[in-house]
Design a protein around this motif. Sequence first.
Motif, mmCIF file in Angstrom:
data_model
loop_
_atom_site.group_PDB
_atom_site.id
_atom_site.type_symbol
_atom_site.label_atom_id
_atom_site.label_comp_id
_atom_site.label_asym_id
_atom_site.label_seq_id
_atom_site.Cartn_x
_atom_site.Cartn_y
_atom_site.Cartn_z
ATOM 1 N N PRO A 145 87.807 -10.930 81.622
ATOM 2 C CA PRO A 145 86.903 -9.881 80.164
ATOM 3 C C PRO A 145 86.407 -9.197 81.490
ATOM 4 N N VAL A 147 82.967 -6.180 80.021
ATOM 5 C CA VAL A 147 82.519 -6.667 78.642
ATOM 6 C C VAL A 147 81.549 -5.336 78.724
ATOM 7 N N GLN A 184 80.586 -14.526 78.232
ATOM 8 C CA GLN A 184 81.023 -13.881 77.289
ATOM 9 C C GLN A 184 82.202 -13.285 78.615
#
Length: 340
Positions: A145, A147, A184
């Motif tokens: 990811p 983010v 995340q």
Amino acid sequence: MCHKIPFDVILSESGEGLSETEVPFIVLSEEATIDSAVEAVKNGAEDFIPKPVDMNHLLQSIRRTVGDGRREGDASPRPRCRRVRRRGAAACEIVGDSPQIGQVKRLIDKVAPSGARVLITGENGTGKELVARSLHLKSRRADAPFVEVNCAAIPSELIESELFGHEKGAFTSAVRQRKGKFEQADGGTLFLDEIGDMSLSAQAKVLRALQENRISRVGSDKDIAVDVRIIAATNKNLKEEIRKGNFREDLYHRIGVVLLRVPPLRNRRSDIPLLVEHFLRDICEDYALPCKSIAPRAVEALQEMEWSGNIRELRNVVERLVILSGERITEEDVALYAAQ
């Protein structure tokens, strides 16, 4: 018969009744207070913009919101980010062949695979987020990811919850457990945009997270291991902020392993023709229009303008010219519409 309309983003004056919708929303309010901003974000708003609305701020907020293609718990990308995902790495292309931007590209190629923390500096609108995304895509974490956290857009009362998450019941509106941006981004890259606007208390917790590679959610005493690469950006002079007592020197040295400055557009005017052509293709595709041409004199007129808003302002002007001009953008169109 009522049909559902697939909105990309909703603009609302209050945000009431939108907290449960899957469509992201931005609150535009005449009540420009900290309390109203906090309430809007707690209710799920992506951003809070006071009236009268700054159109550049609104366009930036919409692009950032529409570009965020996945929400927590989603199993697949949302349709609203189809354009960015379809283009993949091309969406993060850094356009230009000037010596100044060439130096930026060379630094990205050297630094990206290393995994080192990078502090990107430069004026508003120079493309710091683009540089951050390029660093991620050329790193060994490219499949993990990316983010983003805009530290300036989140009220100081909520920044810790946004970064580290919270447990159910940690505060009044914490009706369920929520993972923060550090979790995340685990295994990937966390981009802390406008880090110079982060509160000192949040800076202390970010420093601890970087030192120990561990975080704890608001309302919890349990530590969670995280593995993230930090890329930070700011338009402020952090050394001056340190002298003023607004930024921690130890955090500055933690995030600034590599310093990368993005040049303002006035220092790379030779890139403007390439940028204009790039934006024309991009914007005409967005509006499902045949790609418009632009007269050489019109490009020269754009090169002669002062760009206080840098590349973001240039893109907005090109978008305006696409909407308001005829089949070919002329020097007269630039004179009429570019300085609005």
